[in-house]
Design an enzyme around this catalytic site. Structure first.
Site, mmCIF file in Angstrom:
data_model
loop_
_atom_site.group_PDB
_atom_site.id
_atom_site.type_symbol
_atom_site.label_atom_id
_atom_site.label_comp_id
_atom_site.label_asym_id
_atom_site.label_seq_id
_atom_site.Cartn_x
_atom_site.Cartn_y
_atom_site.Cartn_z
ATOM 1 N N ASP A 50 -42.101 40.384 1.330
ATOM 2 C CA ASP A 50 -42.133 39.264 2.259
ATOM 3 C C ASP A 50 -40.874 39.278 3.107
ATOM 4 O O ASP A 50 -39.871 39.896 2.740
ATOM 5 C CB ASP A 50 -42.204 37.939 1.485
ATOM 6 C CG ASP A 50 -43.510 37.807 0.703
ATOM 7 O OD1 ASP A 50 -44.523 38.369 1.156
ATOM 8 O OD2 ASP A 50 -43.504 37.144 -0.343
ATOM 9 N N TYR B 289 -39.206 42.779 -10.549
ATOM 10 C CA TYR B 289 -38.682 41.847 -9.564
ATOM 11 C C TYR B 289 -37.401 41.241 -10.105
ATOM 12 O O TYR B 289 -37.295 40.952 -11.290
ATOM 13 C CB TYR B 289 -39.695 40.729 -9.279
ATOM 14 C CG TYR B 289 -40.978 41.248 -8.682
ATOM 15 C CD1 TYR B 289 -41.118 41.372 -7.304
ATOM 16 C CD2 TYR B 289 -42.036 41.646 -9.493
ATOM 17 C CE1 TYR B 289 -42.288 41.873 -6.747
ATOM 18 C CE2 TYR B 289 -43.210 42.142 -8.948
ATOM 19 C CZ TYR B 289 -43.330 42.253 -7.574
ATOM 20 O OH TYR B 289 -44.475 42.745 -7.033
#
Length: 152
Positions: free
Chosen positions: A30, A89
């Site tokens: 993103d 992540y």
């Protein structure tokens, strides 16, 4: 309509191979998210000695904040996105009253006291396999909405 890592890589490949190729990444990030160790692939006809393709890409990627760590020949059936078996992540919180300087845009600043033990205990309840249907994009192409969280 903004610069992308994929676009920069495709331009670099064109510069050193003379080929218009599509670079396929294992995933997308993103806006404002930074990837480390992202895997990608492209199909080129030209052969390079070990390390030369990587070095050529890096030379043509300057001054972009993109670095190719390795480039290897892979089997014809390798596809960066669908061959990926795991993703990691990292979310960073800094617990400080001071404004961010070097980490701005990469860390979430929380100026009030945090209970790290309570946060850790709550995170452990999320471990395991879960259905992430409600978090999926309407055009998601993943085979299943179920994902396994191994570590938090």
């Amino acid at each position: 309509n903004a610069p992308t890592v994929q676009g920069a890589l495709e331009t670099a490949v064109r510069a050193i191979c003379g080929e218009d190729v599509r670079v396929h990444g294992a995933g997308r990030t993103d806006a404002g998210v930074h990837a480390r160790g992202q895997v990608a692939h492209c199909d080129i006809a030209k052969h390079f000695p070990p390390g030369r393709f990587r070095d050529g890409l890096n030379a043509h990627l300057r001054p972009n904040p993109i670095g190719v760590l390795a480039a290897d020949i892979v089997p014809d059936d390798f596809e960066a996105r669908f061959s990926a078996i795991k993703r990691h992540y990292l979310y960073r919180i800094t617990n400080t009253r001071a404004n961010l300087a070097l980490d701005i845009g990469r860390v979430w600043r929380v100026p009030r006291a945090l209970d790290a033990d309570a946060m850790h205990a709550a995170a452990q309840r999320l471990l395991g396999k879960h259905d992430f249907t409600t978090f999926r994009d309407t055009e998601c192409q993943a085979k299943s909405p179920e994902k396994t969280l191994d570590q938090l």
